[in-house]
Design an enzyme around this catalytic site. Structure first.
Site, PDB file in Angstrom:
ATOM      1  N   HIS A 101       0.801  -1.222   0.000  1.00  0.00           N
ATOM      2  CA  HIS A 101       0.000   0.000   0.000  1.00  0.00           C
ATOM      3  C   HIS A 101       0.835   1.274   0.000  1.00  0.00           C
ATOM      4  CE1 HIS A 101      -3.279  -2.839   0.648  1.00  0.00           C
ATOM      5  NE2 HIS A 101      -3.865  -1.987  -0.162  1.00  0.00           N
ATOM      6  N   GLU A 134      -9.988 -11.471  -6.342  1.00  0.00           N
ATOM      7  CA  GLU A 134      -8.628 -11.290  -5.813  1.00  0.00           C
ATOM      8  C   GLU A 134      -8.211 -12.457  -4.927  1.00  0.00           C
ATOM      9  OE1 GLU A 134      -8.237  -7.625  -3.644  1.00  0.00           O
ATOM     10  OE2 GLU A 134     -10.155  -7.847  -2.630  1.00  0.00           O
ATOM     11  N   ASP A 156      -3.639  -8.629  -4.864  1.00  0.00           N
ATOM     12  CA  ASP A 156      -3.894  -9.733  -3.940  1.00  0.00           C
ATOM     13  C   ASP A 156      -3.928 -11.073  -4.659  1.00  0.00           C
ATOM     14  OD1 ASP A 156      -3.984  -8.721  -1.304  1.00  0.00           O
ATOM     15  OD2 ASP A 156      -5.793  -7.617  -1.849  1.00  0.00           O
ATOM     16  N   CYS A 209      -8.290  -3.899 -11.566  1.00  0.00           N
ATOM     17  CA  CYS A 209      -7.997  -2.673 -10.809  1.00  0.00           C
ATOM     18  C   CYS A 209      -6.729  -2.815  -9.981  1.00  0.00           C
ATOM     19  CB  CYS A 209      -9.184  -2.271  -9.944  1.00  0.00           C
ATOM     20  SG  CYS A 209      -9.581  -3.496  -8.694  1.00  0.00           S
TER      21      CYS A 209
END
Ligand code: PEP
Ligand code: MG
Length: 548
Positions: free
Chosen positions: A198, A439, A463, A510
């Site tokens: 992140h 994911e 993920d 995404c």
């Protein structure tokens, strides 16, 4: 005080996580896993060390009070009050007497304050009261600041940054980056992390260069004064010499030229040579990013990561505050689709104000939809806010971390309940479609079941890669495994697209792979018709689509 700054340049090599080149003053963020420089002291040092400890407390308390006053002016009384609590913690008499006791037993004050801080934090974390439990991080933060002061690092909290700087840290959690005042981060260099951690995603959305995963060598930069970061090539130079600075300046110019060349692709509708439409959308972390995303040419929002709305603050946002954020994005995009992902907390994303369990494997833990289904007090206000905001544009909902169809069914039931409740309250509700993130390998393999109950899929490659290859997305040692073009991952994406095609629904991507020009041809070939990415990648992605 340790002498600061050596003139010898040091090169740190890691992963280029966010494009761009910058040279700026270094800010070493030592909180979190700060290690004491000395564990013990001699008998003769006790009194001096106690004095130093008291001085460090005062220095930290003063800095915190200054931040408090500054925040009161810029952000208001409520935000500033957080720092009152921090000042109180720094001067807490029990914390001091605990540390003093250890120092008299010949422990160094920096080791003692970190140890006592950790004991306190554990006490807080174990409390039933959610608010008190959330104070554990505050205690760690304050104890780390005192330890850093004692070690001459003078590291303050990130929220106190006043000079735009390159931030060096072992790791930066989303809750850390959310605390950095706007414009104060010029770049990131972290020891841990990968391209899909992140911290990397945040850097890209903040449009600052980042190099992550430089490993233990980061320590060589702890006394840095200046750092040059090349987020494209994936290296940083600590204390760069004049030649290196000049090279970075040339690089900045070249990048500006490259951007100018991509200008013509910004506002075109993305189509392949055959005229097939591929929507190129933006990933957002906050409503404030909407206008910027539009200016990069976003044709929609493929992923609005709502958890960051919850992280920027100490208490949870109300339904109305969330409604305002979703409405703002919906209105900015008008008829263009905006996919709001429900809370995806857990993994490396903590939520202040929510009692999250300590977990052995947080990425395999109580995350995303798993948590939402068990915390209706969080989930329902969010769903209600999205449904209400749906009146103002083309909003869609997407659920994260779905592993089985039952989760999707339960989430949809709660959504239906919210819709009914709002209608009976006389509130207007938008026609919000429901999609699912693919994911987890389970979701990809069981896509046929999910497709019956969803209007679209969006593949979260960040993920999906870590779960398919069993490779923690934050672990820099596994960087060779962080590949969305691994045959196993491509097979899962291909099968998902095939299943979706049969069910008559569309598939987007995404995860970060969507913005990588080298991967775009493969994704489109597999059947992906929407690509969502950090906004600055949009022009290049549109160019890649137009060349297919
Ligand atoms: C993903 O996993 O690819 C994704 C887009 O979600 P996040 O990065 O927020 O986990
Ligand atoms: Mg994800």
């Amino acid at each position: 005080m340790e002498e600061k700054g050596t003139s010898k340049p040091v090169r740190l090599v890691g992963v280029g996580a966010s494009e761009g080149a910058v040279v700026g003053p270094a800010f070493v963020y030592a909180a979190g896993k700060l290690e004491p420089e000395r564990e013990s002291i001699s008998e003769g040092e006790v009194e001096d060390e106690l004095e130093r400890f008291r001085e460090a407390i005062e220095a930290v308390a003063e800095k915190l009070s200054e931040t408090r006053d500054r925040l009161e002016e810029s952000a208001g009384e409520e935000e500033a009050a957080i720092f009152d609590a921090h000042v109180e913690l720094a001067r807490d008499p029990e914390l001091s007497s605990g540390v003093e006791g250890h120092v008299r037993d010949l422990m160094s004050p920096e080791a003692a304050v970190l140890a006592v801080g950790e004991e306190y934090a554990a006490l807080f974390a174990g409390m039933d009261d959610e608010y008190m439990a959330a104070r554990a991080d505050d205690v760690r933060d304050v104890a780390s600041q005192i330890a850093a002061e004692l070690m001459g690092r003078g590291a303050e909290g990130l929220e106190a940054l006043e000079i735009p700087s390159v931030i060096l840290a072992r790791s930066l959690a989303p809750s850390d980056t959310a605390r950095i005042p706007r414009g104060m981060a010029l770049g990131f260099v972290t020891a841990e992390g990968s391209k899909t951690s992140h911290v990397s995603i945040m850097a890209r959305s903040m449009e600052i260069p980042a190099v992550v995963g430089v490993g233990a060598h980061l320590q060589e930069a702890f006394d840095a004064e200046t750092v040059a970061v090349d987020g494209g090539e994936g290296y940083a130079v600590v204390n760069p010499d004049t030649d290196t600075v000049a090279k970075f300046e040339r690089k900045q110019e070249a990048m500006a030229e490259e951007q100018a060349a991509l200008e013509e692709f910004k506002h075109v509708e993305a189509r392949t040579r055959d005229g097939d439409r591929v929507e190129v959308s933006a990933n957002l972390g906050s409503a404030d990013e909407a206008e910027d995303a539009l200016s990069w040419g976003a044709e929609g929002v493929g992923l609005f990561r709502t958890e960051f709305l919850f992280m920027e603050r100490e208490e949870l946002p109300s339904e109305d505050e969330q409604y305002e954020a979703y409405r703002k994005v919906a209105e900015a995009f008008g008829e263009r689709p905006v996919i709001v992902r429900t809370l995806d907390v857990g993994g490396d994303k903590d939520l202040p104000g929510v009692d999250q369990p300590e977990e052995e494997n947080p990425f395999l833990g109580w995350r995303g939809i798993r948590m939402s289904l068990e915390t209706p007090e969080l989930f329902k206000p969010q769903l209600r806010a999205i449904l209400r905001a749906g009146v103002n544009g083309n909003l869609k909902i997407m659920f994260p971390m779905v592993a089985e169809v039952e989760e999707l069914r339960k989430a949809r039931e709660i959504l239906d309940q919210c819709r009914e409740e709002l209608r009976s309250e006389g509130a207007e509700v938008g026609p919000v479609e429901v999609g699912v993130m693919i994911e987890t390998p389970a979701a990809a393999i069981c896509a046929a079941d999910l497709a019956r109950e969803a209007a679209f899929f969006s593949v979260g490659t960040n993920d999906l890669v870590q779960y398919t290859l069993a490779a923690d997305r934050g672990n820099e040692r596994l960087r060779n495994l962080h590949r969305a073009d691994h045959p196993a991952v491509l097979k899962l994406i291909g099968e998902t697209c095939e299943t979706a095609r049969e069910a008559g629904i569309w598939v987007g991507v995404c995860g970060e792979a969507a913005g990588e020009p080298d991967l775009i041809p493969k994704l489109v070939e597999l059947g992906v018709t929407e690509l969502s990415m950090s906004a600055p990648s949009i022009p290049q992605a549109k160019k890649a689509v137009s060349e297919l």
